[in-house]
Design an enzyme around this catalytic site. Structure first.
Site, PDB file in Angstrom:
ATOM      1  N   PRO A   9       0.796  -1.267   0.059  1.00 21.88           N
ATOM      2  CA  PRO A   9       0.053  -0.001   0.063  1.00 21.88           C
ATOM      3  C   PRO A   9       0.848   1.192  -0.028  1.00 21.88           C
ATOM      4  O   PRO A   9       1.828   1.220   0.695  1.00 21.88           O
ATOM      5  CB  PRO A   9      -0.839  -0.208   1.194  1.00 21.88           C
ATOM      6  CG  PRO A   9      -0.141  -1.226   1.968  1.00 21.88           C
ATOM      7  CD  PRO A   9       0.368  -1.943   1.205  1.00 21.88           C
ATOM      8  N   ASN A  10       0.366   2.229  -0.823  1.00 22.42           N
ATOM      9  CA  ASN A  10       0.873   3.566  -0.974  1.00 22.42           C
ATOM     10  C   ASN A  10       2.290   3.613  -1.645  1.00 22.42           C
ATOM     11  O   ASN A  10       2.565   4.864  -1.691  1.00 22.42           O
ATOM     12  CB  ASN A  10       0.982   4.279   0.491  1.00 22.42           C
ATOM     13  CG  ASN A  10      -0.242   4.201   1.195  1.00 22.42           C
ATOM     14  OD1 ASN A  10      -1.412   4.981   0.715  1.00 22.42           O
ATOM     15  ND2 ASN A  10      -0.374   3.785   2.357  1.00 22.42           N
ATOM     16  N   ARG A  17       3.745  11.399  -1.461  1.00 26.09           N
ATOM     17  CA  ARG A  17       3.584  11.088   0.099  1.00 26.09           C
ATOM     18  C   ARG A  17       4.839  11.357   0.800  1.00 26.09           C
ATOM     19  O   ARG A  17       6.078  10.894   0.417  1.00 26.09           O
ATOM     20  CB  ARG A  17       3.157   9.992   0.431  1.00 26.09           C
ATOM     21  CG  ARG A  17       3.708   8.672   0.064  1.00 26.09           C
ATOM     22  CD  ARG A  17       2.983   7.231   0.624  1.00 26.09           C
ATOM     23  NE  ARG A  17       2.997   7.070   2.092  1.00 26.09           N
ATOM     24  CZ  ARG A  17       3.529   5.981   2.465  1.00 26.09           C
ATOM     25  NH1 ARG A  17       3.973   5.116   1.731  1.00 26.09           N
ATOM     26  NH2 ARG A  17       3.397   5.855   3.606  1.00 26.09           N
ATOM     27  N   TYR A  22      10.385   9.467   1.964  1.00 23.92           N
ATOM     28  CA  TYR A  22      10.446   8.429   0.894  1.00 23.92           C
ATOM     29  C   TYR A  22      10.985   9.132  -0.343  1.00 23.92           C
ATOM     30  O   TYR A  22      11.291   8.488  -1.408  1.00 23.92           O
ATOM     31  CB  TYR A  22       9.063   7.828   0.375  1.00 23.92           C
ATOM     32  CG  TYR A  22       8.390   7.211   1.620  1.00 23.92           C
ATOM     33  CD1 TYR A  22       8.860   6.005   2.151  1.00 23.92           C
ATOM     34  CD2 TYR A  22       7.489   7.856   2.357  1.00 23.92           C
ATOM     35  CE1 TYR A  22       8.423   5.211   3.033  1.00 23.92           C
ATOM     36  CE2 TYR A  22       6.871   7.278   3.684  1.00 23.92           C
ATOM     37  CZ  TYR A  22       7.212   5.899   3.844  1.00 23.92           C
ATOM     38  OH  TYR A  22       6.865   5.189   4.744  1.00 23.92           O
ATOM     39  N   ASN A  74       8.223  -5.198  -0.758  1.00 31.02           N
ATOM     40  CA  ASN A  74       8.094  -3.985   0.231  1.00 31.02           C
ATOM     41  C   ASN A  74       6.584  -4.041   0.530  1.00 31.02           C
ATOM     42  O   ASN A  74       5.765  -3.485  -0.090  1.00 31.02           O
ATOM     43  CB  ASN A  74       8.336  -2.713  -0.511  1.00 31.02           C
ATOM     44  CG  ASN A  74       8.328  -1.708   0.593  1.00 31.02           C
ATOM     45  OD1 ASN A  74       7.597  -1.506   1.785  1.00 31.02           O
ATOM     46  ND2 ASN A  74       8.904  -0.468   0.282  1.00 31.02           N
ATOM     47  N   ALA A  77       2.734  -0.848   5.184  1.00 29.30           N
ATOM     48  CA  ALA A  77       2.256  -0.837   6.503  1.00 29.30           C
ATOM     49  C   ALA A  77       1.956  -2.259   6.766  1.00 29.30           C
ATOM     50  O   ALA A  77       1.961  -2.550   7.948  1.00 29.30           O
ATOM     51  CB  ALA A  77       1.058   0.074   6.462  1.00 29.30           C
ATOM     52  N   HIS A  80       3.887  -4.347   9.506  1.00 30.61           N
ATOM     53  CA  HIS A  80       4.001  -4.658  10.826  1.00 30.61           C
ATOM     54  C   HIS A  80       2.887  -5.328  11.516  1.00 30.61           C
ATOM     55  O   HIS A  80       2.700  -5.633  12.660  1.00 30.61           O
ATOM     56  CB  HIS A  80       3.851  -3.026  11.390  1.00 30.61           C
ATOM     57  CG  HIS A  80       4.728  -2.330  10.388  1.00 30.61           C
ATOM     58  ND1 HIS A  80       6.142  -2.172  10.572  1.00 30.61           N
ATOM     59  CD2 HIS A  80       4.498  -1.324   9.822  1.00 30.61           C
ATOM     60  CE1 HIS A  80       6.736  -1.294   9.705  1.00 30.61           C
ATOM     61  NE2 HIS A  80       5.823  -0.801   9.235  1.00 30.61           N
ATOM     62  N   ASP A  87       2.367 -15.408   6.413  1.00 29.55           N
ATOM     63  CA  ASP A  87       2.147 -16.849   6.123  1.00 29.55           C
ATOM     64  C   ASP A  87       2.221 -17.415   4.818  1.00 29.55           C
ATOM     65  O   ASP A  87       2.673 -18.355   4.374  1.00 29.55           O
ATOM     66  CB  ASP A  87       0.659 -17.273   6.605  1.00 29.55           C
ATOM     67  CG  ASP A  87       0.700 -17.254   8.241  1.00 29.55           C
ATOM     68  OD1 ASP A  87       1.743 -17.169   8.778  1.00 29.55           O
ATOM     69  OD2 ASP A  87      -0.520 -17.383   8.824  1.00 29.55           O
ATOM     70  N   GLU A  98      13.028  -8.905   1.851  1.00 31.58           N
ATOM     71  CA  GLU A  98      11.960  -7.741   2.461  1.00 31.58           C
ATOM     72  C   GLU A  98      12.679  -6.110   2.289  1.00 31.58           C
ATOM     73  O   GLU A  98      13.934  -6.049   2.776  1.00 31.58           O
ATOM     74  CB  GLU A  98      11.552  -7.811   3.927  1.00 31.58           C
ATOM     75  CG  GLU A  98      10.590  -6.676   4.530  1.00 31.58           C
ATOM     76  CD  GLU A  98      10.136  -6.961   5.688  1.00 31.58           C
ATOM     77  OE1 GLU A  98      10.623  -5.822   6.691  1.00 31.58           O
ATOM     78  OE2 GLU A  98      10.027  -7.789   6.402  1.00 31.58           O
ATOM     79  N   HIS A 100      12.723  -2.031   2.351  1.00 29.42           N
ATOM     80  CA  HIS A 100      11.802  -0.645   2.863  1.00 29.42           C
ATOM     81  C   HIS A 100      12.754   0.519   2.519  1.00 29.42           C
ATOM     82  O   HIS A 100      14.224   0.411   2.577  1.00 29.42           O
ATOM     83  CB  HIS A 100      11.774  -0.720   4.283  1.00 29.42           C
ATOM     84  CG  HIS A 100      10.571  -1.709   4.694  1.00 29.42           C
ATOM     85  ND1 HIS A 100       9.272  -1.657   4.553  1.00 29.42           N
ATOM     86  CD2 HIS A 100      10.801  -2.957   5.242  1.00 29.42           C
ATOM     87  CE1 HIS A 100       8.659  -2.525   5.081  1.00 29.42           C
ATOM     88  NE2 HIS A 100       9.617  -3.439   5.178  1.00 29.42           N
ATOM     89  N   ILE A 101      12.096   1.340   1.832  1.00 31.14           N
ATOM     90  CA  ILE A 101      12.899   2.701   1.399  1.00 31.14           C
ATOM     91  C   ILE A 101      13.494   3.529   2.639  1.00 31.14           C
ATOM     92  O   ILE A 101      14.707   3.736   2.552  1.00 31.14           O
ATOM     93  CB  ILE A 101      11.879   3.584   0.463  1.00 31.14           C
ATOM     94  CG1 ILE A 101      11.435   2.834  -0.775  1.00 31.14           C
ATOM     95  CG2 ILE A 101      12.474   4.828   0.205  1.00 31.14           C
ATOM     96  CD1 ILE A 101      10.448   3.460  -1.523  1.00 31.14           C
ATOM     97  N   SER A 102      12.617   3.382   3.535  1.00 34.88           N
ATOM     98  CA  SER A 102      13.169   4.141   4.628  1.00 34.88           C
ATOM     99  C   SER A 102      13.837   3.359   5.724  1.00 34.88           C
ATOM    100  O   SER A 102      13.270   1.908   5.666  1.00 34.88           O
ATOM    101  CB  SER A 102      12.281   4.972   5.499  1.00 34.88           C
ATOM    102  OG  SER A 102      11.231   4.167   5.942  1.00 34.88           O
ATOM    103  N   ARG A 107      12.360   4.511  12.884  1.00 35.92           N
ATOM    104  CA  ARG A 107      11.253   5.564  12.775  1.00 35.92           C
ATOM    105  C   ARG A 107      10.303   5.201  14.037  1.00 35.92           C
ATOM    106  O   ARG A 107      10.670   4.889  15.071  1.00 35.92           O
ATOM    107  CB  ARG A 107      10.334   5.018  11.700  1.00 35.92           C
ATOM    108  CG  ARG A 107      11.573   5.538  10.299  1.00 35.92           C
ATOM    109  CD  ARG A 107      10.691   5.578   8.888  1.00 35.92           C
ATOM    110  NE  ARG A 107       9.702   6.443   8.849  1.00 35.92           N
ATOM    111  CZ  ARG A 107       8.721   6.095   8.362  1.00 35.92           C
ATOM    112  NH1 ARG A 107       8.502   5.382   7.409  1.00 35.92           N
ATOM    113  NH2 ARG A 107       7.407   7.008   8.185  1.00 35.92           N
ATOM    114  N   ARG A 111       6.642   0.854  13.774  1.00 31.29           N
ATOM    115  CA  ARG A 111       7.046   0.580  12.360  1.00 31.29           C
ATOM    116  C   ARG A 111       8.424  -0.419  12.699  1.00 31.29           C
ATOM    117  O   ARG A 111       8.785  -1.073  11.843  1.00 31.29           O
ATOM    118  CB  ARG A 111       7.746   1.634  11.537  1.00 31.29           C
ATOM    119  CG  ARG A 111       6.465   2.529  11.084  1.00 31.29           C
ATOM    120  CD  ARG A 111       7.138   3.775  10.135  1.00 31.29           C
ATOM    121  NE  ARG A 111       6.148   4.680  10.106  1.00 31.29           N
ATOM    122  CZ  ARG A 111       5.071   4.805   9.053  1.00 31.29           C
ATOM    123  NH1 ARG A 111       5.072   3.751   8.168  1.00 31.29           N
ATOM    124  NH2 ARG A 111       4.129   5.754   9.059  1.00 31.29           N
TER     125      ARG A 111
END
Length: 142
Positions: A9-10, A17, A22, A74, A77, A80, A87, A98, A100-102, A107, A111
């Site tokens: 998402p996002n 955003r 990001y 990625n 959200a 978390h 699963d 996995e 993540h950009i940040s 954070r 997160r």
């Protein structure tokens, strides 16, 4: 090699955003980076993005049957709290990264927890969009 990049998402709102977190590059820039990397390494890379948990789970499950040899995800959200995505990833035995950009470990407290990390072979946090390229390289070496 056939790789699958899944964005949750996002991620489609990159460049829109929270630019201070990001960056200013948009989603098309990321797609172009990944496509160029695919050409450079002569591998097939499919990118899938959804804001819907079930669609992400369906795509992970489909990868079991379609010859996917590595997954870069990625989960956004969902990282978390989505035990359902966790699963689904656990069911697939190809290398999984996995991304993540940040740096999620630096954070907000919520997160810092990743329920998907333990079922992935590697985590890349905080390397910006270049983290995707690092994840592709990891899968190619596995």
């Amino acid at each position: 090699m056939k790789l699958l990049v899944i964005n949750g998402p996002n991620l489609n709102f990159l460049g829109i955003r929270e630019k201070s977190v990001y960056g200013t590059q948009d989603y098309d820039h990321l797609l172009n980076m990944i496509a160029e990397k695919g050409k450079e390494c002569s591998c097939q890379i499919e990118v899938f993005q959804s804001n819907h948990e079930g669609a992400i789970i369906d795509r992970i499950q489909d990868s079991y049957f379609d010859g996917t040899e590595g997954i870069i995800i990625n989960p956004g959200a969902y990282t978390h709290y989505s035990y359902a995505i966790r699963d689904a990833l656990a069911s697939i035995t190809v290398p999984k990264v996995e991304i993540h950009i940040s740096d999620i470990t630096q954070r907000e407290d919520f997160r810092k927890v990743s329920v998907t990390a333990l079922v992935c072979d590697k985590q890349i946090y905080g390397h910006g969009l270049d983290g995707y390229l690092e994840a592709i390289d990891f899968c190619l070496k596995k």
